[in-house]
Design a protein around this motif. Structure first.
Motif, PDB file in Angstrom:
ATOM      1  N   SER A 210       0.815  -1.229   0.000  1.00  0.00           N
ATOM      2  CA  SER A 210       0.000   0.000   0.000  1.00  0.00           C
ATOM      3  C   SER A 210       0.842   1.269   0.000  1.00  0.00           C
ATOM      4  O   SER A 210       0.384   2.313  -0.451  1.00  0.00           O
ATOM      5  N   LYS A 211       2.084   1.184   0.503  1.00  0.00           N
ATOM      6  CA  LYS A 211       2.848   2.440   0.498  1.00  0.00           C
ATOM      7  C   LYS A 211       3.416   2.786  -0.887  1.00  0.00           C
ATOM      8  O   LYS A 211       3.906   3.897  -1.076  1.00  0.00           O
ATOM      9  N   TYR A 212       3.309   1.881  -1.814  1.00  0.00           N
ATOM     10  CA  TYR A 212       3.863   2.147  -3.152  1.00  0.00           C
ATOM     11  C   TYR A 212       2.795   2.546  -4.170  1.00  0.00           C
ATOM     12  O   TYR A 212       3.120   2.913  -5.290  1.00  0.00           O
TER      13      TYR A 212
ATOM     14  N   ASN B 291       1.568 -12.298  -8.665  1.00  0.00           N
ATOM     15  CA  ASN B 291       2.071 -13.676  -8.750  1.00  0.00           C
ATOM     16  C   ASN B 291       3.521 -13.799  -8.275  1.00  0.00           C
ATOM     17  O   ASN B 291       4.066 -14.904  -8.245  1.00  0.00           O
ATOM     18  N   ALA B 292       4.133 -12.687  -7.954  1.00  0.00           N
ATOM     19  CA  ALA B 292       5.531 -12.746  -7.511  1.00  0.00           C
ATOM     20  C   ALA B 292       5.607 -13.405  -6.136  1.00  0.00           C
ATOM     21  O   ALA B 292       4.669 -13.291  -5.335  1.00  0.00           O
ATOM     22  N   GLU B 293       6.727 -14.052  -5.892  1.00  0.00           N
ATOM     23  CA  GLU B 293       6.899 -14.677  -4.576  1.00  0.00           C
ATOM     24  C   GLU B 293       6.789 -13.620  -3.478  1.00  0.00           C
ATOM     25  O   GLU B 293       6.169 -13.843  -2.445  1.00  0.00           O
ATOM     26  N   ASN B 294       7.378 -12.474  -3.766  1.00  0.00           N
ATOM     27  CA  ASN B 294       7.284 -11.371  -2.814  1.00  0.00           C
ATOM     28  C   ASN B 294       6.815 -10.110  -3.570  1.00  0.00           C
ATOM     29  O   ASN B 294       7.611  -9.421  -4.205  1.00  0.00           O
ATOM     30  N   PRO B 295       5.504  -9.813  -3.518  1.00  0.00           N
ATOM     31  CA  PRO B 295       4.978  -8.674  -4.281  1.00  0.00           C
ATOM     32  C   PRO B 295       5.649  -7.350  -3.932  1.00  0.00           C
ATOM     33  O   PRO B 295       5.808  -6.492  -4.807  1.00  0.00           O
ATOM     34  N   GLU B 296       6.068  -7.192  -2.689  1.00  0.00           N
ATOM     35  CA  GLU B 296       6.711  -5.922  -2.327  1.00  0.00           C
ATOM     36  C   GLU B 296       8.046  -5.771  -3.065  1.00  0.00           C
ATOM     37  O   GLU B 296       8.347  -4.717  -3.624  1.00  0.00           O
ATOM     38  N   ILE B 297       8.820  -6.856  -3.075  1.00  0.00           N
ATOM     39  CA  ILE B 297      10.098  -6.790  -3.812  1.00  0.00           C
ATOM     40  C   ILE B 297       9.812  -6.550  -5.295  1.00  0.00           C
ATOM     41  O   ILE B 297      10.476  -5.744  -5.952  1.00  0.00           O
ATOM     42  N   ALA B 298       8.796  -7.238  -5.820  1.00  0.00           N
ATOM     43  CA  ALA B 298       8.479  -7.103  -7.254  1.00  0.00           C
ATOM     44  C   ALA B 298       8.122  -5.664  -7.610  1.00  0.00           C
ATOM     45  O   ALA B 298       8.630  -5.119  -8.595  1.00  0.00           O
ATOM     46  N   ILE B 299       7.294  -5.043  -6.808  1.00  0.00           N
ATOM     47  CA  ILE B 299       6.880  -3.669  -7.165  1.00  0.00           C
ATOM     48  C   ILE B 299       8.044  -2.700  -6.977  1.00  0.00           C
ATOM     49  O   ILE B 299       8.227  -1.769  -7.767  1.00  0.00           O
TER      50      ILE B 299
ATOM     51  N   GLY C 276       5.037  -6.095 -18.277  1.00  0.00           N
ATOM     52  CA  GLY C 276       5.461  -7.248 -17.476  1.00  0.00           C
ATOM     53  C   GLY C 276       5.079  -8.546 -18.145  1.00  0.00           C
ATOM     54  O   GLY C 276       5.578  -8.869 -19.235  1.00  0.00           O
ATOM     55  N   THR C 277       4.167  -9.282 -17.553  1.00  0.00           N
ATOM     56  CA  THR C 277       3.829 -10.635 -18.025  1.00  0.00           C
ATOM     57  C   THR C 277       3.472 -10.671 -19.516  1.00  0.00           C
ATOM     58  O   THR C 277       3.838 -11.601 -20.229  1.00  0.00           O
ATOM     59  N   GLN C 278       2.760  -9.667 -20.002  1.00  0.00           N
ATOM     60  CA  GLN C 278       2.373  -9.654 -21.424  1.00  0.00           C
ATOM     61  C   GLN C 278       3.497  -9.144 -22.335  1.00  0.00           C
ATOM     62  O   GLN C 278       3.350  -9.121 -23.558  1.00  0.00           O
TER      63      GLN C 278
END
Ligand code: 3DU
Length: 216
Positions: A27-29, A199-207, A175-177
């Protein structure tokens, strides 16, 4: 619309608890989410209300409204009543159908996003090449917000040329597309991103990685 970090989260999980946890974790991003059929059909329109009440986010409902005017009116009315800030409406159905959604948005003091062309490979079959005409129709109707694809940059850039620099374009397909964030942001104001985050293992790291990658 101010979109934090230029990223709109496509919240296409089909479980409201998991969706809530995901949004809390990043949420902070972000300050803008897009809710579509996967979550709404799984959990009902209350999913829109729940997010609106618990987060101070812009909520875009992606219902790709594409029906006759009378039905579009009903869909838009229910969507805005549930708390949506805006609704995505297909342009290919023509001016009367789009205008019907615009009229309802106006009653609520809200806005629509007009979908010009799509990002998936099949979009080239029937939709490709129609985006400029749809964008022109949007301008005639006084629409400020548009959706155009990040995966077909030539199409995105051409649609931007028709709309001019002051209209707001959000772009799915990053990204995916296969769409690239920086290339897309040359023409669009914000990116719609779903699977690369949720779908990332860690959505925070992904974003955070995506934000780091954005240089424009
Ligand atoms: O491919 P992603 O998982 O990042 O999700 C993209 C989202 O944008 C998803 O909700 C999809 O329904 C929506 N969308 C497109 O992908 C392409 C369009 O032309 C319009 C909307």
């Amino acid at each position: 619309m101010e979109v934090k970090n230029n990223i709109i989260l496509a919240l296409d999980l089909m479980d409201i608890i998991k969706s809530f946890e995901l949004v809390e974790s990043i949420s902070k991003y972000i300050n803008t989410i897009k809710i579509g059929y996967p979550l709404t059909l799984a959990e009902g329109l209350k999913s829109v209300t729940v997010f609106k009440e618990n987060f101070e986010f812009n909520t875009i409902c992606d219902y790709k409204v594409a029906d006759i005017p009378a039905t579009n009116e009903k869909i838009a009315d229910l969507t805005f009543k549930a708390g949506a800030d805006s609704i995505i409406v297909h342009g290919f159905v023509g001016k009367d159908s789009v205008a019907a959604s615009c009229d309802v948005a106006l009653e609520y003091g809200k806005e629509i996003f007009l979908l010009t062309e799509m990002s998936h490979p099949g979009a080239i079959q029937f939709l490709k090449g129609k985006g400029e005409k749809i964008a022109e129709m949007g301008l005639e109707l006084g629409i400020n917000n548009y959706v155009a694809p990040s995966t077909h940059l030539d199409r995105l850039s051409s649609i931007r040329s028709v709309l001019g620099k002051d209209k707001f374009i959000i772009s799915p397909g990053v990204g995916t597309q296969g769409g690239n964030p920086n290339d897309t942001l040359k023409y669009a104001d914000a990116l719609i991103i779903g699977r690369s985050i949720y779908n990332a293992e860690n959505p925070e790291i992904a974003i955070k990685e995506i934000i780091k990658e954005i240089t424009v």
